[in-house]
Design an enzyme around this catalytic site. Structure first.
Site, mmCIF file in Angstrom:
data_model
loop_
_atom_site.group_PDB
_atom_site.id
_atom_site.type_symbol
_atom_site.label_atom_id
_atom_site.label_comp_id
_atom_site.label_asym_id
_atom_site.label_seq_id
_atom_site.Cartn_x
_atom_site.Cartn_y
_atom_site.Cartn_z
ATOM 1 N N CYS A 169 75.695 72.798 28.999
ATOM 2 C CA CYS A 169 74.930 73.749 29.801
ATOM 3 C C CYS A 169 73.618 74.061 29.088
ATOM 4 O O CYS A 169 73.610 74.277 27.871
ATOM 5 C CB CYS A 169 75.707 75.047 29.984
ATOM 6 S SG CYS A 169 77.395 74.843 30.601
ATOM 7 N N CYS A 170 72.523 74.100 29.833
ATOM 8 C CA CYS A 170 71.244 74.409 29.202
ATOM 9 C C CYS A 170 71.241 75.866 28.749
ATOM 10 O O CYS A 170 71.852 76.731 29.380
ATOM 11 C CB CYS A 170 70.077 74.142 30.149
ATOM 12 S SG CYS A 170 69.977 75.256 31.560
ATOM 13 N N SER A 201 71.033 89.135 48.397
ATOM 14 C CA SER A 201 70.703 88.068 47.456
ATOM 15 C C SER A 201 70.309 86.803 48.211
ATOM 16 O O SER A 201 70.950 86.445 49.210
ATOM 17 C CB SER A 201 71.914 87.759 46.568
ATOM 18 O OG SER A 201 71.738 86.535 45.876
ATOM 19 N N CYS A 229 64.130 77.609 39.488
ATOM 20 C CA CYS A 229 63.956 76.658 38.386
ATOM 21 C C CYS A 229 62.895 75.601 38.645
ATOM 22 O O CYS A 229 62.494 74.887 37.722
ATOM 23 C CB CYS A 229 65.285 75.997 38.059
ATOM 24 S SG CYS A 229 66.551 77.161 37.524
#
Length: 394
Positions: free
Chosen positions: A212-213, A126, A82
């Site tokens: 929440c975005c 991950s 992000c």
């Protein structure tokens, strides 16, 4: 000798939902053309380009920029989750400050898919494996989206330590919509009430859906240049990058069993402190901030990480209206990630565009009067935090 870095031009496209968005190559082209037009230069005058995106194949940056020109310049593709857009900006600023080049483009875009973000590569470890393990050790496992588990857990940890009224986080979502109402680039511009925020579906911990975005598509860009280049070509020199810092995780992210640390509180605090020290300013000098409000909980945490209010006082900061117009510092005049939207690769450069417009006095109904300093905060889990201080000069 360190070169002074001017933000000569900025541009962005209106953010959109995945259902209504165009492809990334079109968005990237339009944002680039807008920034070049704002700067008053041609594509051929750029000497380098740094292009940020998270979800896309390698050399997507070239695919977007080739629609504007093919001048043979170096094009570097950047991915830092992000904080990708701000990471591209960080690299562009470094290139000019070092004296290696005189005019650089930073571009960020994202063509997101609907629904919660997730891993696209299931055949390899991950990068969030360690984060997930620590999160599950602290608060157990859940079926909620992982990002909501991270940031909802961080908000719950803060509330457990300091005690918060039920509507404290929701007030941030209401403020975000109120600011976005004056932003033609924002996705969600309709007002909401605290009651509507709290009544929206529960996601995790204190988070409801309206806290929440949303997954968003968009693009934004900035043209940076040196003093010499600006003078030679008659470009505007009224906004400079006064200081900038990027940090990554320290051991505290994983060793202190604190969800606030897991989501980057210490990264943000360290980056902000570096910027204040380098610039010789304090948080009290900052009248306008674009900070990383991917969730209402993270906006509250960021107030304290950035030193806008002392630790443990964020609730009073919110209730007193010190986070909006008429208060101590206007946070996210654009509507932020919550209401403007959060196309991951574009967010950092959209924050840059908003703050440049604020310092120029070009923000219209969102204008923070008399602003001469502006602070930008952008984080990506995994992790990286970038804090940038802009100054109006002349």
């Amino acid at each position: 000798m360190v070169e002074r870095v001017h933000v000569a031009g900025v541009g962005m496209v209106p953010f959109a939902t995945p259902r209504t968005s165009g492809p990334y190559v079109v968005m990237g082209e339009l944002a680039t053309r807008a920034a070049l037009t704002d700067a008053g230069i041609e594509y051929g005058q750029l000497q380098q380009a740094y292009v940020g995106y998270v979800y896309g194949d390698s050399t997507s940056g070239q695919a977007a920029l080739y629609r504007v020109g093919q001048s043979g310049i170096p094009i570097v593709n950047v991915n830092n989750n992000c904080s990708t857009g701000s990471s591209a900006l960080f690299l562009a600023r470094q290139a000019i400050e070092s004296g290696a080049v005189d005019c650089v483009l930073a571009l960020g875009f994202e063509q997101m898919q609907r629904g919660a973000i997730g891993a696209h590569w299931q055949d390899r470890p991950s990068p969030f494996l360690r984060f997930d393990e620590v999160t599950h050790e602290i608060q157990g496992e859940s079926e909620a989206p992982l990002a909501a588990q991270y940031f909802g857990g961080a908000g719950a940890a803060y509330a457990a330590e300091y005690g918060l009224a039920d509507d404290t986080f929701a007030r941030i979502a209401v403020k975000a919509r109120a600011h976005a109402a004056n932003n033609p680039y924002a996705v969600f511009r309709d007002a909401v009430t605290v009651e509507e925020v709290l009544a929206s579906p529960q996601i995790f911990g204190p988070l409801t859906r309206l806290q929440c975005c949303p997954p968003t598509c968009g693009a934004a860009a900035a043209v940076l240049c040196s003093d010499e280049f600006a003078r030679k070509h008659g470009l505007r020199t009224d906004v400079v990058i006064k200081a900038q810092a990027m940090t990554t995780d320290s051991p505290s992210t994983f060793t202190e069993a604190d969800m606030r640390k897991v989501v980057g509180y210490d990264m943000s605090k360290a980056a902000a402190q570096q910027v204040y020290e380098k610039a010789g300013v304090s948080p009290e000098d900052i009248p306008v901030v674009e900070l990383h409000d991917c969730f209402t909980t993270n906006e509250l945490l960021s107030y304290e990480a950035l030193g806008l209010t002392p630790e443990g006082t964020a609730e009073k900061f919110i209730v007193d209206g010190d986070n909006t117009y008429g208060g101590r510092v206007v946070t996210n005049p654009s509507g932020g990630l919550l209401s403007k939207g959060h196309p991951l690769g574009a967010t950092g450069l959209a924050q840059c565009a908003e703050l440049v417009w604020q310092l120029r006095g070009d923000a219209g109904a969102r204008q923070v009067e008399g602003a001469r300093l502006a602070l930008q905060h952008n984080i990506g889990l995994g992790g990286a935090a970038v804090v940038t201080l802009y100054e109006k000069v002349g």
